[in-house]
Design a protein around this motif. Sequence first.
Motif, PDB file in Angstrom:
ATOM      1  N   TRP A   1       0.862  -1.193   0.000  1.00 36.78           N
ATOM      2  CA  TRP A   1       0.000   0.000   0.000  1.00 36.78           C
ATOM      3  C   TRP A   1       0.897   1.242   0.000  1.00 36.78           C
ATOM      4  CZ3 TRP A   1      -5.312  -0.727  -0.112  1.00 36.78           C
ATOM      5  CH2 TRP A   1      -5.750  -2.032   0.138  1.00 36.78           C
TER       6      TRP A   1
ATOM      7  N   ARG B   1       2.716   4.694   0.108  1.00 36.14           N
ATOM      8  CA  ARG B   1       2.304   6.025   0.557  1.00 36.14           C
ATOM      9  C   ARG B   1       3.505   6.954   0.501  1.00 36.14           C
ATOM     10  NH1 ARG B   1       1.342   7.709   6.193  1.00 36.14           N
ATOM     11  NH2 ARG B   1       1.528   5.510   6.741  1.00 36.14           N
TER      12      ARG B   1
ATOM     13  N   ASP C   1      -1.456   8.042  -1.296  1.00 38.76           N
ATOM     14  CA  ASP C   1      -1.904   8.454   0.032  1.00 38.76           C
ATOM     15  C   ASP C   1      -2.102   7.273   0.975  1.00 38.76           C
ATOM     16  OD1 ASP C   1      -4.163   7.278  -0.965  1.00 38.76           O
ATOM     17  OD2 ASP C   1      -5.367   9.106  -1.029  1.00 38.76           O
TER      18      ASP C   1
ATOM     19  N   THR D   1      -4.045   4.648   0.519  1.00 36.37           N
ATOM     20  CA  THR D   1      -5.367   4.016   0.448  1.00 36.37           C
ATOM     21  C   THR D   1      -5.496   3.087  -0.756  1.00 36.37           C
ATOM     22  OG1 THR D   1      -6.345   5.806  -0.885  1.00 36.37           O
ATOM     23  CG2 THR D   1      -6.383   6.069   1.521  1.00 36.37           C
ATOM     24  N   ARG D   2      -4.444   2.972  -1.568  1.00 38.92           N
ATOM     25  CA  ARG D   2      -4.518   2.176  -2.800  1.00 38.92           C
ATOM     26  C   ARG D   2      -3.411   1.120  -2.820  1.00 38.92           C
ATOM     27  NH1 ARG D   2      -5.361   7.507  -3.994  1.00 38.92           N
ATOM     28  NH2 ARG D   2      -7.224   8.053  -5.238  1.00 38.92           N
ATOM     29  N   ASP D   3      -3.785  -0.100  -3.185  1.00 37.53           N
ATOM     30  CA  ASP D   3      -2.751  -1.086  -3.458  1.00 37.53           C
ATOM     31  C   ASP D   3      -2.297  -0.918  -4.902  1.00 37.53           C
ATOM     32  OD1 ASP D   3      -4.745  -2.194  -5.021  1.00 37.53           O
ATOM     33  OD2 ASP D   3      -5.044  -3.956  -3.753  1.00 37.53           O
TER      34      ASP D   3
ATOM     35  N   GLN E   1      -1.903   0.046   5.736  1.00 33.74           N
ATOM     36  CA  GLN E   1      -3.213  -0.319   5.209  1.00 33.74           C
ATOM     37  C   GLN E   1      -4.029   0.957   5.073  1.00 33.74           C
ATOM     38  OE1 GLN E   1      -4.168  -3.339   4.268  1.00 33.74           O
ATOM     39  NE2 GLN E   1      -2.151  -4.196   4.762  1.00 33.74           N
ATOM     40  N   PRO E   2      -5.142   0.931   4.319  1.00 36.85           N
ATOM     41  CA  PRO E   2      -5.985   2.123   4.197  1.00 36.85           C
ATOM     42  C   PRO E   2      -6.395   2.655   5.566  1.00 36.85           C
ATOM     43  CG  PRO E   2      -6.680   0.427   2.671  1.00 36.85           C
ATOM     44  CD  PRO E   2      -5.640  -0.199   3.545  1.00 36.85           C
ATOM     45  N   ARG E   3      -6.402   3.984   5.689  1.00 35.59           N
ATOM     46  CA  ARG E   3      -6.706   4.615   6.967  1.00 35.59           C
ATOM     47  C   ARG E   3      -8.009   5.384   6.886  1.00 35.59           C
ATOM     48  NH1 ARG E   3      -2.332   8.686   7.468  1.00 35.59           N
ATOM     49  NH2 ARG E   3      -2.617   8.717   5.221  1.00 35.59           N
ATOM     50  N   ASP E   4      -8.609   5.622   8.068  1.00 36.24           N
ATOM     51  CA  ASP E   4      -9.825   6.416   8.113  1.00 36.24           C
ATOM     52  C   ASP E   4      -9.526   7.904   8.066  1.00 36.24           C
ATOM     53  OD1 ASP E   4     -11.395   4.163   8.293  1.00 36.24           O
ATOM     54  OD2 ASP E   4     -11.285   4.106  10.489  1.00 36.24           O
TER      55      ASP E   4
ATOM     56  N   GLU F   1      -7.979  11.538   6.972  1.00 40.49           N
ATOM     57  CA  GLU F   1      -7.966  12.188   5.662  1.00 40.49           C
ATOM     58  C   GLU F   1      -6.602  12.064   5.014  1.00 40.49           C
ATOM     59  OE1 GLU F   1      -8.442  16.690   3.778  1.00 40.49           O
ATOM     60  OE2 GLU F   1      -8.789  16.297   5.899  1.00 40.49           O
ATOM     61  N   PRO F   2      -6.532  11.584   3.759  1.00 41.56           N
ATOM     62  CA  PRO F   2      -5.231  11.491   3.079  1.00 41.56           C
ATOM     63  C   PRO F   2      -4.559  12.854   3.025  1.00 41.56           C
ATOM     64  CG  PRO F   2      -6.940  10.359   1.834  1.00 41.56           C
ATOM     65  CD  PRO F   2      -7.633  11.124   2.925  1.00 41.56           C
TER      66      PRO F   2
END
Length: 548
Positions: free
Chosen positions: A426, A428, A466, A468-470, A528-531, A533-534
């Motif tokens: 993921w 970033r 950011d 949130t994307r693999d 891993q994707p986070r809650d 804000e990117p």
Amino acid sequence: MTTLDSYDQIPYESFAIPETHPDYLATLGRLLGLTTADPERCRVLELGAASGGNLIPMAFHLPWSEFVGVELSAEQARRGQAMIAELGLSNLRLLHQDILDVDETQAPFDFILVHGVYSWVPDAVKEHILHLCGRLLSARGIAYVSYNVLPGWRQRGMLRDMLLFHCRGASAPGERLSRARDLLDRLARGVSAKHPDGQPRPEAETLRREVEYLRTARPSYLYHEYLEETNSPELFSDVMARARRHGLAFLAESKLHTMFASTLGPAAEAALDGLGDQVVQEQYMDFLRLRAFRQTLFVRADARPCLEIDLERLYDFSVHADLTPLQRVHLNRVKRQDYATADGARLQVEHPLTKALLEGLAMVYPNAVPLGPLLDAAAKEVAGAGGRRYADERDACLGELFNLYISQGIGLTGRAARWPHEVGAWPRATPLARAQAASGEGHVASVRHRSLGLDALSARLLMLLDGTRDLNALSTDLAAEIRTDPALATASGSPGAAEGRSEQIAPASLERLLGIFARAGLLVADAQPRDSEPGVMNGNDCSTGPSE
């Protein structure tokens, strides 16, 4: 049109300058026997900071140090202040201020940086720059000042004379720039012409090279170097005389290899023998090199550097390098080996220990490894490859490492900072990298404070990183943006993308770009994707502090 207005209308490109980084300056000072400030906790002043492209990456990666920038152009200061606010950098102030109004009574600075200013201001401002360095430099401080020097710059000066003549009567920067481009095109055709007898014109070769370079140069460089009202090069010895009046002494050139007469060849070295002290020899080396530009380091007059460098001091540092071998590497014998730097320069080493060491460094770049353990590992590798007789020849390796250092093929650091050097599932990017990519400047600063150029595609990819994307999602989302943006389609070089058919970016292309970002230290630890804000900086967005 005044100089101030021209910098507002044609902002000078603002980017990372490796030789000005506190870590670079502190390391060089320590090699020369000085006790320099800790780059992790220092104070830095930059006069002529433009939009902060040099200071902002420093402040981002050195959060416990304090930075102050001074910039006369309101537009450039505004742009820098906006990025500082976006990144939440509380350790950097970029002031819209005249150098002549800088407060002389503030706390001393450990590093003072003046790049691309000294030769381009009137004499009164030159004097004040050196006065500020003399007043504000700390007892263990180093000042960096770049400037054009004579007699070498006269070769460029003749082209400046031509361009200024062609631009006579024009005041608007845009019009002057257009006229300058017109003359460069005309000169390119004229100087490439041969004599009537068909022979080349050797007397025009210097001009031809300068013209060809300027035809592809950045507009800001062409304008501010050749079309500004002030550009006054000086002899190195005259700059030194000014500096001494303000309590400053010569330390070194930031590009250390230029201080060694041996780099000019045996005949030139013999010609310089006995001409005087280091400063006098530097002046005569300018004559032989026809040097046009210097990046000089000053210290307070009471500092006592030692120019006789003890190679054992190298053990005080960690080493980083990103060199690529151009032939098969032999670790069982002494044999000349060519290496390429990231920007295409060629360097050579011979000793198996050095080659094994460079191989190990390339695997972990941009991270650095302490020299002692690095040499231990290299010795084992050399012995295992059949070169046992060379495994203990550390002095020979130290000599080659020093030559690589002064040629900027390797870097030395006292910092323990570490960054991810592999691409995770993921990916970033740091907030700094995403902000610089979004700015449209076309470059981003690496963690080693080098400027990495970005095309439209790589800039857009950085903005998508950011966390949130693999890799699959990155490929799909980037392809979707390419279908709606012709500039991205052109940059991608994919016919399918240009015609709107591609559903994904080729994995090899995506992995290549991500690998480049990782080696530049633009990525942070896998997430891993986070809650959250990117783009919002938090404790996990970048490594900070001495144990980064």
